[in-house]
Every structure is written in structure tokens, then in C-alpha cells.
Design a protein around this motif. Sequence first.
Motif, PDB file in Angstrom:
ATOM      1  N   GLN A  44      14.122  -8.468  -0.281  1.00 16.18           N
ATOM      2  CA  GLN A  44      13.742 -10.424   0.221  1.00 16.18           C
ATOM      3  C   GLN A  44      14.851  -9.966   1.923  1.00 16.18           C
ATOM      4  O   GLN A  44      15.903 -10.379   0.584  1.00 16.18           O
ATOM      5  CB  GLN A  44      13.330 -11.021  -0.687  1.00 16.18           C
ATOM      6  N   GLN A  46      16.518 -14.258   4.060  1.00 14.80           N
ATOM      7  CA  GLN A  46      15.736 -15.331   4.676  1.00 14.80           C
ATOM      8  C   GLN A  46      16.794 -15.128   6.016  1.00 14.80           C
ATOM      9  O   GLN A  46      18.233 -15.063   5.846  1.00 14.80           O
ATOM     10  CB  GLN A  46      16.566 -16.390   3.553  1.00 14.80           C
ATOM     11  N   CYS A  48      18.726 -17.865   8.619  1.00 15.42           N
ATOM     12  CA  CYS A  48      20.501 -18.573   8.148  1.00 15.42           C
ATOM     13  C   CYS A  48      20.395 -19.425   9.599  1.00 15.42           C
ATOM     14  O   CYS A  48      21.196 -18.659   9.765  1.00 15.42           O
ATOM     15  CB  CYS A  48      20.625 -18.983   7.416  1.00 15.42           C
ATOM     16  N   ARG A 108       9.212 -22.585  -2.498  1.00 17.21           N
ATOM     17  CA  ARG A 108       9.117 -21.852  -1.631  1.00 17.21           C
ATOM     18  C   ARG A 108       9.527 -22.381   0.244  1.00 17.21           C
ATOM     19  O   ARG A 108       9.259 -23.645   0.453  1.00 17.21           O
ATOM     20  CB  ARG A 108       7.494 -21.568  -0.910  1.00 17.21           C
ATOM     21  N   SER A 109      10.883 -21.287   0.491  1.00 20.71           N
ATOM     22  CA  SER A 109      11.631 -21.925   1.747  1.00 20.71           C
ATOM     23  C   SER A 109      12.125 -23.430   1.963  1.00 20.71           C
ATOM     24  O   SER A 109      10.684 -23.912   2.330  1.00 20.71           O
ATOM     25  CB  SER A 109      10.584 -20.868   2.737  1.00 20.71           C
ATOM     26  N   ASP A 112      14.082 -24.407   5.238  1.00 18.39           N
ATOM     27  CA  ASP A 112      12.602 -24.301   6.527  1.00 18.39           C
ATOM     28  C   ASP A 112      11.659 -24.726   6.944  1.00 18.39           C
ATOM     29  O   ASP A 112      10.815 -24.398   8.185  1.00 18.39           O
ATOM     30  CB  ASP A 112      12.707 -22.371   6.940  1.00 18.39           C
ATOM     31  N   ARG A 113      10.874 -25.340   5.843  1.00 19.73           N
ATOM     32  CA  ARG A 113       9.744 -26.050   6.054  1.00 19.73           C
ATOM     33  C   ARG A 113       9.862 -27.190   5.849  1.00 19.73           C
ATOM     34  O   ARG A 113       8.630 -28.500   5.752  1.00 19.73           O
ATOM     35  CB  ARG A 113       8.605 -24.899   4.500  1.00 19.73           C
ATOM     36  N   GLY A 150      11.765 -27.874   8.891  1.00 22.71           N
ATOM     37  CA  GLY A 150      12.981 -26.872   8.874  1.00 22.71           C
ATOM     38  C   GLY A 150      14.399 -27.811   9.032  1.00 22.71           C
ATOM     39  O   GLY A 150      14.668 -29.118  10.092  1.00 22.71           O
ATOM     40  N   SER A 228       6.659 -22.140  -5.283  1.00 19.14           N
ATOM     41  CA  SER A 228       6.570 -21.178  -5.116  1.00 19.14           C
ATOM     42  C   SER A 228       5.474 -20.911  -6.475  1.00 19.14           C
ATOM     43  O   SER A 228       5.835 -20.763  -7.720  1.00 19.14           O
ATOM     44  CB  SER A 228       7.887 -20.230  -5.107  1.00 19.14           C
TER      45      SER A 228
END
Length: 493
Positions: A44, A46, A48, A108-109, A112-113, A150, A228
Motif C-alpha cells: 500500500q 499513499q 501526500c 478510506r483515503s 484525499d476524498r 480532498g 473501508s
Amino acid sequence: MGKPGKRQNKRQRLCTRFSNGDIILDRCDASTFQRAMALRGPSQSQLCGIGRCKPCTRLSLDPVAETLADPNSYGFRSARSAADAIEACFIALCQNDRAQWVLEGDIRSCFDRISHEWLLTHIPMEQAILKKWLKAGYIERRCLHATEEGTPQGGIISPVIANMTLDGLEQLLSSHFPKKGRNGGKAKVNLIRYADDFCITGASKELLEQEVKPLVEQFLRERGLELSTEKTVVTHIEQGFDFLGQTIRKYRRGKRTKFFITPSKKSVKVFLRKIRKRIKESGDLTASELIGELNPMIRGWALYHRQVVSKDIFHAADHAIFQALWRWARRRHRHKPRRWIKERYFPDKGPNRWVFTGVFKTEKGKTRVIHLLAASSIRIERHTKVKAPANPYDPAWEEYFEKRLDVRMNARLKGRRWLRHLWKEQNGLCPICNQRITKITGWHSHHILWRSKGGSDGVENRVLLHPTCHQQVHSQKLHVEKPRPVTRALRKA
């Protein structure tokens, strides 16, 4: 038409500073973000964003966020920590009459969302500034990308905005499952949240899956977020669950139960993996230089876990580190006997045997000995949870946070030095009543300029008062001046 061209040229200049696949972390203006890859696990990763936003924006928004925050939210907030969240879990789950089921939630994220429309409607700050900051875009692999949703992880106000986005969930649950009334408390629903990680307790598995979880999903959907599915599960307390690096579990032996919070296996494995990796990559470092790099890692990990049941795990971690260092010493001296290696790197230190030791010279040429810190040498200290409605920006809570600071100072060597310095600076007298301050009378440390009004925790802003005098100062709003240090005249010989 000149401004857009200048902005585009500036972005192009930023792009030229990026090589393919390599991200350079540097300062940039608020119109463009740089983006870095952060690894979160074996498979995984991510993205930034790191942008530039004026600190005054954070300073003006933080008091508002604290006032509107959920009582049991502990992440990215002043005067709160992960230890408070763990202690809240203990209070909600430790007794036999408490909730037995837990909904482990993970968004989940989250950063970002988050929906930009929701943020522009509900965040109480100037919309023009917020919109420019949200729509700034980011650069990745020499390409400029637009941001339609996000907030950037790394932005100075991103944690505050993320907290304000999730605030209101506890109030929603309290309105559907009130703790007072005819059936109050039967649902046993409690929310403990740290940033985007949270857990919700409940009386039954069906209650959490059929009533609580749909409420949470609807709450998040309005903000452009979702749970998630892989990480959001309902667990019985006797099976245990991991939260903020700790394993929270209740053990049953016959009719008796024991509730323990211990460092999670994943946290221990990650810590030891970092230690072993650093030892293997040490190269030509001397023993003293290696100890200088390992001690901060050991101290930081042990201090984080010292509030829970961790003494046995500390001893196990010390043994694993010793084995890694013994292999390191054997590799460096393949033709030396074991006794020689033991005497050089692992001499006895008082009652402690096999202590990894290094020797170095100071700038003045003096020889100093440095020892490896043992995780088991860190004292276990139980943490006192901050009161849920406490607000460091509210003058009504000023005295409460000063008392918490006094307790923390008494428990630490540096804090005790500060107390001794303040006591000598005041010549042992309380500036309100001019009477002696002793262990029998007790003392409180008072902030001359209150923290809620921007005062610091430094010695220059602190003064010792009697507990009764301290209450009088806050109740009557008296002004306290720092006493001048007593200077004694030198006698002539």
C-alpha cells in the motif's frame, strides 16, 4: 492577462526541478502543491501533498475547531494525545457491565476524498482563501494535476479541516442512542476517535451492524467519504482489536475476566524491523555512533507504550535488540573469541550485565562512555485522561490545564528542575501572600499570561503559587507579576 502567464511560468519552473519519479520536497507557494509517495505497508502507498499555507490561518481556525469538536476526539488537537484515546477505550470497555462489542472503523483515503463543496459550505473561514487552497493542484512526475476533492496531507491546516469534517458524528450517535432516559445506556454506544481512525462500542453485534454502521455511512456520504470495507469490522472484546498501535482485549478465565491493553504485535514487529535494518546498515559506524542512533528510536517507542501493560514486551524487545547487536559484533570481528567481544562491547554496568557500550571522545579530548538504553528501564506510568469537554482556548479551563501540567512536571526530571528554578527565583515565597511555599503547603504553577490568551509554557511565563492563592487569582481575576530574583550584595574581604 499577465498574471496567469506569470503563474504558469512559475509552475513550469517548479516542474523543471522534478526529475522523473524523484520527488523533491521543497517550499512552494499556495498555488501549487508537491506530492510525495508515502509507503503505508508492503503493498500500500499513499500520496501526500505538501503545500504552503500561512500559519496565521491555522492559528485563527484552531480555537473555532476546538469549540465545535466532538468531546471524544483526540487526534491533531491541542493538549490531547493518543494516550487519552486509549484511556477512553479503557473506561468504555473495562468493566463487565460495559459494552462487549466494538465496531472498528477506518475511513478510506480520508484526506484525499473530502468533498470540496461540503468544506466550502461548512468550514468557517474566508471562502476565497479556502477555495484557492483546495483547488491549487499538485505536481507529480513533472505533470500538473488538478485537485477536485480532498485536502493535501502535509498542509498546515489539513488536520484541522479533517477534524472539523468528522466532528458531529458523536452528537449524531448520542441523539439516536441517548444515555439518559427510560432506556438510556442500554445500547452502550460510545465513540472514540483519533483523526480518521475510530472505534464505536455497542451492546450487541446486531446493533452495531444494523443501526450504528448505516448511520456512520450516511454521515460520511454527505462529506464525500466512505468506510473501508476491508478494515471496518465488528469484533467481540474477548477476541481483541488493535487501535493506535495497542491491542485492547478482555481475557476470560472461568467466571473471571481480566482486561489488558498491550502493545500490538504489529507495532512490535515494525519497531524491531526498523532497529534491525538500522543495525545492518550501520556500515563503518562505531559502537558509540550506533548507540547514538538507536537510543532515540528505543526511547520514543517505549515512551509511547509506557502507559499500558508493556513491561514484559519491553524485556522481549530488549532481548531481540541484544541478539541483533551480538550478531553485528560477531560480523565485525569474525576471528576474535566470544569472550573478547563480550568484554569490548558488552561490559557489566553495575548490577546489569551485557550492556552494549561505546566509547567516544568529546571536543575537549575527554573520553566518554555511552550505554544503550534498555526499553525495560522506562517506567510504566498510567495516564490520566483529559476531560472530554476541556478546551485549552477557554479561560474557564485554564486552571484545569495548569494542574495537569503540574502533575506532568512532577513526574519528569526536567519538570522538577523547572520547579526548583522557579522556587529559587521566588526565594521560596508565594507572590500573593508572601508566605513560604513548602511540600506541606503545596503549590500550583500559574501562567502569568494565560495559555488561552496566547501565553507560553516557558519558565519566563510561570510562577509558583499556593493552591488557595491560585484559586483566588482565577476567581477574582487578579494580576500576578513575576518576582524579581533576589540579589545578594558581596561582602568586602
